[in-house]
Design a protein around this motif. Structure first.
Motif, short mmCIF file in Angstrom:
data_model
loop_
_atom_site.label_atom_id
_atom_site.label_comp_id
_atom_site.label_asym_id
_atom_site.label_seq_id
_atom_site.Cartn_x
_atom_site.Cartn_y
_atom_site.Cartn_z
N ARG A 1 -4.01 3.99 0.76
CA ARG A 1 -5.31 3.90 1.41
C ARG A 1 -5.73 5.21 2.04
O ARG A 1 -6.90 5.43 2.34
CB ARG A 1 -5.28 2.80 2.48
CG ARG A 1 -5.02 1.41 1.94
CD ARG A 1 -4.67 0.44 3.05
NE ARG A 1 -3.43 0.82 3.72
CZ ARG A 1 -2.84 0.10 4.67
NH1 ARG A 1 -3.39 -1.04 5.06
NH2 ARG A 1 -1.72 0.50 5.23
N ASN B 1 0.81 -1.22 0.00
CA ASN B 1 0.00 0.00 0.00
C ASN B 1 0.84 1.27 0.00
O ASN B 1 0.35 2.35 0.34
CB ASN B 1 -0.95 0.00 1.21
CG ASN B 1 -2.03 -1.05 1.09
OD1 ASN B 1 -2.96 -0.92 0.31
ND2 ASN B 1 -1.91 -2.12 1.87
N ASP C 1 -7.21 1.48 -5.75
CA ASP C 1 -6.68 0.20 -6.24
C ASP C 1 -6.45 0.23 -7.74
O ASP C 1 -5.41 -0.24 -8.24
CB ASP C 1 -7.64 -0.94 -5.88
CG ASP C 1 -7.66 -1.23 -4.39
OD1 ASP C 1 -6.67 -0.88 -3.71
OD2 ASP C 1 -8.65 -1.78 -3.91
#
Length: 280
Positions: A225, A186, A266
């Motif tokens: 995120r 991430n 994503d």
């Protein structure tokens, strides 16, 4: 034991769903599908067998614990010997159950049958074993207080304590590894600057981006995120790296300066973990 039953029902339901899929396709596809179903059935049967052994182990442990509780109020050599044998049996059966739980964990890990509920069931079985460890040590302390020593149990108790410590250490290591991998998955880097600034850092060379030995320290590291928008402080902005158009928008604020808004992180970062934006 209710979670064990839920686990068994999940496995059987999964097998039933798979068996409903054999009616389509030609003969070759049907044979291929049947082989997949047979493999699933074998995996489920193996896990069900291990689960039944674990359930039977816990039943025997609970039964032996009940006998110990009843015998502790008795007197005499025979009672003491029976206590020794019962507590020894509990220790041995717990060790067998510990190995069976690890076997079940390995079976699930190696099978194509996945599910969070099954993992939670195994975690619950592990907690039950840890609770039984504490109960066994309590029984041992009570017997010692009554001068009923079980020398054969010393090594078993030490091994149990060592196993619990090792399991805790292993769990912590696995958690740290997972967290590290999660952070890596991430993590992304971005930079925005003028054409001359990007060229100076080797990021933009002869109209091509990130092709040479560019200065990675010039980039800002972010958690994909968390970062959902980026103020560019410019009335002109162009993404030089490739990112799906459907995953972001470039909009202007009250001062007509661009803001990059990432609507689908994503998808946006799927093509490149580096973001380069040229501004003026």
């Amino acid at each position: 034991m209710k979670k064990l039953l839920i686990f068994a029902v999940c496995l059987m339901a999964f097998a039933a769903c798979k068996n409903e899929k054999t009616g389509a396709g030609d003969a070759s596809q049907a044979d291929s599908l049947q082989r997949v179903i047979d493999q699933k059935d074998d995996e489920i049967n193996d896990m069900m067998g291990t689960l039944n052994d674990i359930q039977e182990g816990f039943r025997q442990i609970n039964e032996a614990e009940g006998k110990v509780e009843l015998m502790q109020s008795g007197e005499g050599t025979n009672k003491a010997q029976q206590l020794r044998e019962s507590v020894q049996f509990i220790a041995e059966r717990m060790e067998q159950n510990r190995q069976l739980i690890e076997k079940l964990r390995q079976q699930l890990r190696e099978s194509s049958f996945k599910g969070d509920q099954l993992k939670k069931t195994i975690d619950n079985l592990t907690r039950q074993i840890q609770e039984k460890d504490q109960e066994l040590q309590r029984l041992r302390a009570e017997l010692d207080a009554k001068d009923i020593h079980i020398s054969e149990l010393d090594e078993t108790i030490n091994n149990l304590n060592s196993d619990v410590s090792s399991l805790k250490s292993e769990t912590e290591q696995k958690t740290e590894t997972i967290n590290t991998q999660d952070r890596q998955l991430n993590t992304a880097w971005y930079v925005f600057g003028t054409s001359s600034e990007l060229k100076e850092q080797g990021i933009l060379v002869k109209g091509k981006v990130l092709q040479g030995n560019f200065n990675k320290e010039y980039f800002t590291k972010v958690d994909i995120r968390v970062m959902k928008e980026l103020k560019l402080y410019s009335k002109s902005a162009e993404l030089l790296t490739s990112h799906p158009a459907s995953s972001y928008t470039l909009t202007r604020d009250a001062n007509k300066q661009y803001i990059l808004r990432i609507t689908n992180p994503d998808t946006f970062w799927s093509t490149s973990k580096y973001l380069v934006i040229q501004v003026k």
